[in-house]
Design a protein around this motif. Structure first.
Motif, PDB file in Angstrom:
ATOM      1  N   MET A   1      23.526  14.418   5.689  1.00 40.49           N
ATOM      2  CA  MET A   1      22.110  14.299   6.050  1.00 40.49           C
ATOM      3  C   MET A   1      21.556  12.931   5.659  1.00 40.49           C
ATOM      4  SD  MET A   1      20.398  16.668   3.080  1.00 40.49           S
ATOM      5  CE  MET A   1      20.701  16.337   1.329  1.00 40.49           C
ATOM      6  N   GLN A   2      20.534  12.512   6.410  1.00 42.42           N
ATOM      7  CA  GLN A   2      19.861  11.254   6.099  1.00 42.42           C
ATOM      8  C   GLN A   2      18.916  11.463   4.919  1.00 42.42           C
ATOM      9  OE1 GLN A   2      17.931  10.009   9.706  1.00 42.42           O
ATOM     10  NE2 GLN A   2      19.842   9.348  10.661  1.00 42.42           N
ATOM     11  N   LEU A   3      18.957  10.560   3.966  1.00 43.80           N
ATOM     12  CA  LEU A   3      18.145  10.696   2.747  1.00 43.80           C
ATOM     13  C   LEU A   3      16.868   9.878   2.901  1.00 43.80           C
ATOM     14  CD1 LEU A   3      21.107  10.255   0.253  1.00 43.80           C
ATOM     15  CD2 LEU A   3      20.079  12.402   1.012  1.00 43.80           C
ATOM     16  N   ASN A   4      15.951  10.387   3.748  1.00 45.61           N
ATOM     17  CA  ASN A   4      14.777   9.588   4.085  1.00 45.61           C
ATOM     18  C   ASN A   4      13.470  10.089   3.486  1.00 45.61           C
ATOM     19  OD1 ASN A   4      14.539  11.844   5.697  1.00 45.61           O
ATOM     20  ND2 ASN A   4      15.029  10.759   7.603  1.00 45.61           N
TER      21      ASN A   4
ATOM     22  N   THR B   1      23.843  11.417 -13.748  1.00 39.02           N
ATOM     23  CA  THR B   1      25.022  10.790 -13.142  1.00 39.02           C
ATOM     24  C   THR B   1      25.032  11.002 -11.628  1.00 39.02           C
ATOM     25  OG1 THR B   1      26.267  11.192 -15.181  1.00 39.02           O
ATOM     26  CG2 THR B   1      27.536  10.662 -13.184  1.00 39.02           C
ATOM     27  N   ALA B   2      24.628  12.204 -11.218  1.00 42.84           N
ATOM     28  CA  ALA B   2      24.582  12.507  -9.787  1.00 42.84           C
ATOM     29  C   ALA B   2      23.588  11.598  -9.077  1.00 42.84           C
ATOM     30  CB  ALA B   2      24.205  13.969  -9.570  1.00 42.84           C
ATOM     31  N   ALA B   3      22.423  11.410  -9.691  1.00 43.06           N
ATOM     32  CA  ALA B   3      21.394  10.564  -9.081  1.00 43.06           C
ATOM     33  C   ALA B   3      21.860   9.108  -9.007  1.00 43.06           C
ATOM     34  CB  ALA B   3      20.107  10.663  -9.885  1.00 43.06           C
ATOM     35  N   LYS B   4      22.494   8.645 -10.050  1.00 41.23           N
ATOM     36  CA  LYS B   4      22.978   7.264 -10.080  1.00 41.23           C
ATOM     37  C   LYS B   4      24.071   7.044  -9.032  1.00 41.23           C
ATOM     38  CE  LYS B   4      24.933   3.811 -13.257  1.00 41.23           C
ATOM     39  NZ  LYS B   4      25.393   3.573 -14.657  1.00 41.23           N
TER      40      LYS B   4
ATOM     41  N   GLY C   1      24.564   5.950  -1.384  1.00 39.57           N
ATOM     42  CA  GLY C   1      23.625   6.212  -0.290  1.00 39.57           C
ATOM     43  C   GLY C   1      24.017   7.347   0.620  1.00 39.57           C
ATOM     44  N   SER C   2      24.971   8.165   0.184  1.00 40.36           N
ATOM     45  CA  SER C   2      25.471   9.272   0.995  1.00 40.36           C
ATOM     46  C   SER C   2      25.996  10.359   0.070  1.00 40.36           C
ATOM     47  CB  SER C   2      26.604   8.798   1.918  1.00 40.36           C
ATOM     48  OG  SER C   2      27.406   9.871   2.360  1.00 40.36           O
TER      49      SER C   2
ATOM     50  N   HIS D   1      16.434  14.711  -3.630  1.00 37.16           N
ATOM     51  CA  HIS D   1      16.615  15.729  -4.675  1.00 37.16           C
ATOM     52  C   HIS D   1      17.626  16.786  -4.235  1.00 37.16           C
ATOM     53  CE1 HIS D   1      12.379  14.638  -6.339  1.00 37.16           C
ATOM     54  NE2 HIS D   1      13.331  13.888  -6.868  1.00 37.16           N
ATOM     55  N   ARG D   2      17.580  17.143  -2.942  1.00 40.41           N
ATOM     56  CA  ARG D   2      18.555  18.099  -2.424  1.00 40.41           C
ATOM     57  C   ARG D   2      19.961  17.511  -2.519  1.00 40.41           C
ATOM     58  NH1 ARG D   2      17.535  19.738   3.553  1.00 40.41           N
ATOM     59  NH2 ARG D   2      15.809  20.898   2.596  1.00 40.41           N
ATOM     60  N   GLY D   3      20.081  16.237  -2.187  1.00 45.98           N
ATOM     61  CA  GLY D   3      21.380  15.576  -2.253  1.00 45.98           C
ATOM     62  C   GLY D   3      21.931  15.536  -3.665  1.00 45.98           C
ATOM     63  N   ILE D   4      21.068  15.261  -4.627  1.00 41.21           N
ATOM     64  CA  ILE D   4      21.485  15.246  -6.032  1.00 41.21           C
ATOM     65  C   ILE D   4      21.997  16.626  -6.439  1.00 41.21           C
ATOM     66  CG2 ILE D   4      20.652  15.046  -8.410  1.00 41.21           C
ATOM     67  CD1 ILE D   4      18.691  12.870  -7.335  1.00 41.21           C
ATOM     68  N   ARG D   5      21.278  17.656  -6.010  1.00 40.79           N
ATOM     69  CA  ARG D   5      21.692  19.022  -6.348  1.00 40.79           C
ATOM     70  C   ARG D   5      23.044  19.347  -5.719  1.00 40.79           C
ATOM     71  NH1 ARG D   5      17.943  21.509  -3.994  1.00 40.79           N
ATOM     72  NH2 ARG D   5      19.029  22.642  -2.334  1.00 40.79           N
ATOM     73  N   PHE D   6      23.246  18.933  -4.479  1.00 35.22           N
ATOM     74  CA  PHE D   6      24.532  19.176  -3.810  1.00 35.22           C
ATOM     75  C   PHE D   6      25.676  18.518  -4.581  1.00 35.22           C
ATOM     76  CE2 PHE D   6      22.859  19.733   0.841  1.00 35.22           C
ATOM     77  CZ  PHE D   6      22.287  20.942   0.468  1.00 35.22           C
ATOM     78  N   ILE D   7      25.446  17.295  -5.040  1.00 33.89           N
ATOM     79  CA  ILE D   7      26.477  16.560  -5.781  1.00 33.89           C
ATOM     80  C   ILE D   7      26.788  17.253  -7.102  1.00 33.89           C
ATOM     81  CG2 ILE D   7      27.011  14.383  -6.945  1.00 33.89           C
ATOM     82  CD1 ILE D   7      25.220  13.020  -4.783  1.00 33.89           C
ATOM     83  N   MET D   8      25.744  17.699  -7.790  1.00 35.34           N
ATOM     84  CA  MET D   8      25.947  18.405  -9.055  1.00 35.34           C
ATOM     85  C   MET D   8      26.752  19.682  -8.844  1.00 35.34           C
ATOM     86  SD  MET D   8      22.082  17.932 -10.605  1.00 35.34           S
ATOM     87  CE  MET D   8      22.362  19.042 -11.998  1.00 35.34           C
ATOM     88  N   GLU D   9      26.408  20.435  -7.794  1.00 32.68           N
ATOM     89  CA  GLU D   9      27.102  21.689  -7.518  1.00 32.68           C
ATOM     90  C   GLU D   9      28.561  21.463  -7.124  1.00 32.68           C
ATOM     91  OE1 GLU D   9      24.749  23.561  -4.521  1.00 32.68           O
ATOM     92  OE2 GLU D   9      23.134  24.117  -5.891  1.00 32.68           O
ATOM     93  N   ALA D  10      28.811  20.366  -6.409  1.00 35.22           N
ATOM     94  CA  ALA D  10      30.166  20.100  -5.923  1.00 35.22           C
ATOM     95  C   ALA D  10      31.088  19.534  -6.996  1.00 35.22           C
ATOM     96  CB  ALA D  10      30.109  19.132  -4.741  1.00 35.22           C
TER      97      ALA D  10
END
Length: 268
Positions: free
Chosen positions: A223-226, A248-251, A257-258, A232-241
């Motif tokens: 998804m585009q992070l616009n 660290t996920a946010a950084k 950028g993806s 925030h959704r992307g950060i959560r996805f990274i943490m869960e995965a």
């Protein structure tokens, strides 16, 4: 014989009903839509299968329609880039009368049998592409003309209609005929017919994006992070995965950028 989409409503004297009775009866009719869509899943699945191979080879998906049907095609196409990170020109929605018709009806635009092909030609359409015509009545000249020309040029065609046996169903390679019955307000296909079209379009594009690898597990990793919500959704996805902490996920997301690239990097 009267087309199903033009048959008289099963409900009458609507102007005498209370607001709640109107809404309950509309809801009663809307419940029939999902069941009607369920019956055409085999045809939708066939279209998705045909689309997948062509798409992976660089082909594109075109929707063409007029009025409500055209607007729904444009809507579905416009949601593909932000949701799945695809280029805007891979799924394209075309409406009779051009983009101006999305907000304001263009008189008699749907009656031109040659315009749809002219619109498609602007995209240098090829045999690797797929054209899906959308018309509740199954008789819209703009759509029928586009389907005929596309088939003559060896392009795979499909049609979404709410009148079984309609000219559109007969004109395409893959007919998707969703019989939702008469509308609550006689002939108002923006209601049940439009709802069924939206459901089918969601199924086509979402299943296609999953099949070509734009979803992992059940997550929109491309998804585009616009906006902040999506970040925030992307950060959560990274943490869960990956099981890493939020900081660290946010950084990592900021660095790559993806969501998908961030997860791949963290997994090594």
């Amino acid at each position: 014989m009267t087309k199903i989409t033009e048959q008289s409503s099963l409900h009458d004297h609507l102007e005498r009903m209370s607001s709640e009775e109107l809404l309950r009866r509309m809801n009663e009719e809307d419940k029939k839509v999902a069941e009607a869509v369920e019956k055409v899943i085999p045809q939708v699945a066939l279209l998705v299968e045909e689309l997948t191979g062509r798409f992976l080879d660089g082909g594109r998906l075109f929707y063409i329609g007029a009025g409500t049907s055209g607007r729904l095609g444009v809507l579905d196409a416009s949601e593909i880039p932000p949701t799945f990170g695809m280029p805007f020109d891979r799924v394209v929605g075309l409406i009779a009368g051009g983009d101006g018709a999305i907000r304001k009806a263009v008189e008699f635009a749907e009656d031109d049998t040659s315009q749809a092909w002219k619109d498609l030609m602007e995209y240098n359409i090829t045999e690797n592409d797929v054209v899906v015509g959308i018309a509740a009545s199954g008789t819209t000249p703009y759509v029928l003309g586009g389907m005929k020309a596309a088939k003559e040029h060896g392009i795979l065609t499909a049609g979404i209609t709410n009148n079984p046996g309609s000219p559109l169903a007969k004109a395409v390679d893959i007919p998707i005929e969703v019989n939702v019955g008469p509308e609550f307000v006689t002939g108002s296909t923006r209601m049940k017919s439009g709802t069924s079209q939206k459901l089918v379009l969601n199924m086509i594009s979402t299943a296609l994006m999953i099949r070509i690898g734009r979803v992992e597990g059940n997550k929109m990793v491309n998804m585009q992070l616009n906006n902040k919500k999506l970040v925030h959704r992307g950060i959560r996805f990274i943490m869960e995965a990956t099981g890493i902490d939020q900081k660290t996920a946010a950084k990592t997301l900021e660095m790559y950028g993806s969501v998908k690239k961030a997860i791949q990097a963290l997994r090594g």
